[in-house]
Design an enzyme around this catalytic site. Structure first.
Site, short mmCIF file in Angstrom:
data_model
loop_
_atom_site.label_atom_id
_atom_site.label_comp_id
_atom_site.label_asym_id
_atom_site.label_seq_id
_atom_site.Cartn_x
_atom_site.Cartn_y
_atom_site.Cartn_z
N GLY A 87 52.62 -75.54 53.29
CA GLY A 87 53.68 -76.24 52.84
C GLY A 87 54.14 -75.25 52.43
O GLY A 87 55.59 -75.30 51.11
N LYS A 108 53.08 -66.35 51.03
CA LYS A 108 53.11 -67.93 50.42
C LYS A 108 54.12 -67.66 49.36
O LYS A 108 54.78 -66.71 48.69
CB LYS A 108 51.41 -67.51 49.88
CG LYS A 108 51.29 -68.67 48.86
CD LYS A 108 49.59 -68.39 48.69
CE LYS A 108 49.39 -69.36 47.29
NZ LYS A 108 48.12 -69.32 47.49
N ASP A 120 58.35 -77.99 46.83
CA ASP A 120 59.68 -76.97 46.94
C ASP A 120 58.89 -75.65 48.13
O ASP A 120 60.26 -74.31 48.45
CB ASP A 120 60.19 -76.69 45.33
CG ASP A 120 59.37 -75.64 44.98
OD1 ASP A 120 58.29 -75.03 45.54
OD2 ASP A 120 59.08 -75.83 43.39
N GLY A 121 58.86 -75.65 48.65
CA GLY A 121 57.63 -73.85 48.95
C GLY A 121 57.55 -73.26 48.58
O GLY A 121 58.29 -72.44 49.22
N ARG A 171 49.50 -62.12 51.49
CA ARG A 171 48.04 -62.13 51.59
C ARG A 171 48.42 -61.34 52.99
O ARG A 171 48.50 -61.31 54.05
CB ARG A 171 47.89 -63.68 51.44
CG ARG A 171 45.77 -64.06 51.85
CD ARG A 171 46.15 -65.64 52.33
NE ARG A 171 45.66 -66.29 51.03
CZ ARG A 171 46.25 -67.19 51.32
NH1 ARG A 171 46.33 -67.95 52.00
NH2 ARG A 171 46.44 -67.89 49.91
N ARG A 178 40.24 -72.41 58.89
CA ARG A 178 40.02 -73.21 58.20
C ARG A 178 38.82 -74.62 58.44
O ARG A 178 39.25 -75.04 59.38
CB ARG A 178 40.74 -74.11 57.16
CG ARG A 178 41.98 -72.88 56.64
CD ARG A 178 43.13 -73.58 56.43
NE ARG A 178 44.41 -72.56 56.24
CZ ARG A 178 44.70 -72.10 54.99
NH1 ARG A 178 44.08 -72.33 53.94
NH2 ARG A 178 45.85 -71.52 54.83
N ASP A 248 40.58 -77.65 53.42
CA ASP A 248 41.34 -76.41 53.79
C ASP A 248 40.92 -75.12 52.48
O ASP A 248 41.97 -73.92 53.34
CB ASP A 248 43.09 -77.48 53.19
CG ASP A 248 42.96 -77.90 52.00
OD1 ASP A 248 41.87 -78.77 51.67
OD2 ASP A 248 44.16 -77.78 51.50
N ASN A 249 40.54 -75.02 52.35
CA ASN A 249 40.50 -73.67 51.39
C ASN A 249 39.24 -72.99 51.47
O ASN A 249 39.17 -72.46 50.66
CB ASN A 249 40.79 -73.65 49.59
CG ASN A 249 42.10 -73.71 48.99
OD1 ASN A 249 42.58 -73.72 49.99
ND2 ASN A 249 42.01 -75.25 47.96
N ASP A 258 42.38 -68.58 47.70
CA ASP A 258 43.19 -69.49 47.14
C ASP A 258 42.58 -69.15 45.88
O ASP A 258 42.34 -70.22 45.48
CB ASP A 258 43.31 -70.98 47.55
CG ASP A 258 44.41 -71.36 48.54
OD1 ASP A 258 45.59 -70.30 49.06
OD2 ASP A 258 44.32 -72.16 49.51
P1 AMP Z 1 46.40 -75.36 47.62
O1 AMP Z 1 45.98 -76.38 46.51
O2 AMP Z 1 46.89 -74.14 46.57
O3 AMP Z 1 45.13 -75.08 48.49
O4 AMP Z 1 47.60 -76.37 48.43
C1 AMP Z 1 47.41 -77.64 48.97
C2 AMP Z 1 48.49 -77.82 50.08
O5 AMP Z 1 49.35 -78.60 49.05
C3 AMP Z 1 47.97 -76.90 50.81
O6 AMP Z 1 49.21 -77.76 51.85
C4 AMP Z 1 49.56 -76.15 50.42
O7 AMP Z 1 50.12 -75.70 51.26
C5 AMP Z 1 50.90 -77.58 49.77
N1 AMP Z 1 51.40 -77.01 48.77
C6 AMP Z 1 51.06 -75.90 47.16
N2 AMP Z 1 52.07 -76.08 46.48
C7 AMP Z 1 53.30 -76.29 47.46
C8 AMP Z 1 54.58 -76.47 46.92
N3 AMP Z 1 54.76 -75.37 45.94
N4 AMP Z 1 55.45 -76.33 48.03
C9 AMP Z 1 54.80 -77.20 49.12
N5 AMP Z 1 53.81 -77.42 49.59
C10 AMP Z 1 52.97 -76.83 48.13
MG MG Z 2 45.52 -73.95 50.00
#
Ligand code: AMP
Ligand code: MG
Length: 482
Positions: A87, A108, A120-121, A171, A178, A248-249, A258
């Site tokens: 995301g 990232k 917001d990506g 990264r 995963r 997913d991690n 992560d």
């Molecule tokens: P994470 O906890 O970093 O492993 O993220 C879990 C999920 O949330 C993954 O699909 C990430 O891509 C998504 N994600 C985390 N932060 C954001 C963000 N700021 N904008 C969009 N997607 C996010």
């Molecule tokens: Mg993750």
């Protein structure tokens, strides 16, 4: 640039073309803040430092690269989420090191994708700096990990309760396959995709698997379990708390990925949790092996579709692999404590010696790293003044000295020195470094700390500043997805 795309054979629903697209709305130009020279040289990464600020900022597309966002599902804190995916990350492409091993280069915080789900990506500077420092420290500690090549300040602001400077993390990982990737394909009953992904993982990590048919699937599951066990043993050995061990991690290659809400164990407790959202302690320090096993069970479920045997038989066979997990873990767990304590041949009675140590440490809030460093240090010909046996351990210490006197002292010392680091990325110092970056866009502390973090098994005189537990550990909290 020699990037290629290894995931496109999985099809465009799994591997979605997606371009980094940060508009530079800020007043500052993007610029490179952190660069991992050693990593760039070791992996022969086809990028130059002087170009990194521009090329890794998420504001330009690298020539010859076809960036994608990968789809995956995941169990987050035990709850299944069918569509996660990258995301806020773009996989720029894959490349080979000098030995022909493939790696992914991923950005990232480089803008929203089809998987952003309203997010917001983006990535704020603090978590980007944390990922850079933690992954480097973990590699030096000998823990399997993804790496961080660079952190680039984007010049853009990111809103996280308040406005913060944004950053892009670059990264490098041996893959981004995963457990959640398998879950995604299983959910969509994409048997062909499951086959391809399993073969990709076998080719990358486990080419020694020669079995065919169902035996191949079972061998794959077994080796992924083994790698997870190895990883958990390392985390326990150095006191690492991941904080968000969702499927997913969890990489099937067995590397740490992560570094969002992670932290280091300081005062010893198996129940230690730092993540603000981990209310139930699901991912507490001592719970991690159980969770890794649970995550492997989710992989096993996803592989059922690949088995030719009739379903109930397939389930039994896959479950049998999983039951080996706890036996194999227990063996390695005991070996880990044996090496941390320099007990070269573990006996039944040593379990009591270990239990007494751990309960004394817990009762007296002794620092995990410093306690084992002090035991090791006490065997040196010229012990360092910076590590001393805590008074509350004196009685236990005498028993331990009698026990290890049964072994050759040099061997004991060598074993302990390689199992017990003197230096870890302590939470308080990590926060100071992050605060420095927010304030000044640089950190003199990090400049001094990083070389020490890169040599964590050296028994040398260290300033108390680097070895003291954080003052406010009881209130220390880490946050996800920031
Ligand atoms: P994470 O906890 O970093 O492993 O993220 C879990 C999920 O949330 C993954 O699909 C990430 O891509 C998504 N994600 C985390 N932060 C954001 C963000 N700021 N904008 C969009 N997607 C996010
Ligand atoms: Mg993750």
């Amino acid at each position: 640039m020699a990037f290629y795309d290894r995931y496109s054979l999985m099809g465009t629903s799994f591997c979605v073309p997606s371009t980094p697209h940060l508009a530079n709305q800020g007043s500052d130009e993007p610029h490179l803040l952190l660069w991992n020279e050693w990593l760039a040289a070791r992996l022969n990464i086809p990028l130059e430092k002087q170009d990194a600020g521009q090329l890794l900022s998420g504001q330009t597309v690298l020539e010859g690269a076809s960036p994608v966002a990968l789809a995956y599902s995941g169990h987050q804190f035990g709850h299944f989420n069918p569509t996660l995916g990258d995301g806020r990350a773009h996989l720029i492409g894959s490349f080979d090191d000098a030995l022909g091993n493939s790696f992914d280069l991923q950005l990232k915080g480089s803008g929203a994708t089809a998987f952003s789900r309203g997010g917001d990506g983006l990535c704020a500077l603090g978590p980007a700096v944390r990922e850079f420092v933690m992954s480097q420290a973990m590699r030096a500690l000998g823990v399997p990990t993804t790496d961080c090549l660079a952190v680039v300040a984007t010049g853009q602001q990111v809103y996280r309760n308040t406005m913060l400077p944004g950053a892009v993390v670059c990264r490098v990982a041996s893959s981004h396959i995963r457990v959640g990737s398998f879950q995604y394909l299983a959910l969509h009953q994409d048997i062909d995709g499951l086959h391809k992904l399993m073969e990709m993982a076998i080719a990358r990590y486990y080419p020694h698997i020669t079995e065919q048919g169902d035996e191949r699937v079972l061998a794959f599951l077994k080796v992924v379990c083994e790698q997870q066990i190895t990883l958990m043993i390392h985390w326990l050995r150095v006191g690492f708390i991941h904080g968000v061990m969702n499927t997913d991690n969890t990489l099937v290659g067995g590397e740490t990925i992560d570094y969002g809400p992670c932290a280091m164990l300081e005062s010893f407790s198996f129940e230690q949790v730092f993540s603000s959202i981990d209310k139930q302690g699901r991912y507490a320090f001592g719970q991690q092996p159980q969770i890794a096993s649970w995550n492997c069970a989710r992989l096993a479920e996803s592989l059922i579709g690949l088995m030719e045997a009739e379903e109930s038989q397939a389930v039994t066979q896959l479950s049998d692999v999983l039951t080996v997990f706890s036996h194999s873990f227990n063996k390695q767990y005991q070996a880990m404590w044996a090496s941390k304590l320099g007990i070269l041949a573990w006996q039944e009675e040593d379990n009591a010696l270990l239990s007494e140590l751990l309960s004394t440490m817990k009762a007296n809030q002794l620092d995990y790293t410093n306690t084992f460093a002090a035991l090791t240090n006490s065997l040196l010909e010229h012990p360092m003044a910076c590590f001393s046996i805590p008074e509350t351990l004196n009685a236990w210490y005498q028993k331990w000295l009698r026990r290890i006197a049964e072994f050759e002292r040099n061997l004991v010392l060598q074993t302990m020195q390689s199992a017990n680091p003197t230096l870890i990325p302590r939470n308080g110092l990590m926060e100071q470094v992050i605060a420095d970056y927010y304030k000044e866009g640089k950190s003199d502390l990090l400049t001094q700390w990083l070389p020490l973090l890169n040599d964590p098994y050296k028994y040398q005189e260290l300033a108390a500043f680097y070895t003291t537990s954080s003052d406010n550990e009881d209130n220390y909290q880490t946050f996800c997805g920031t």
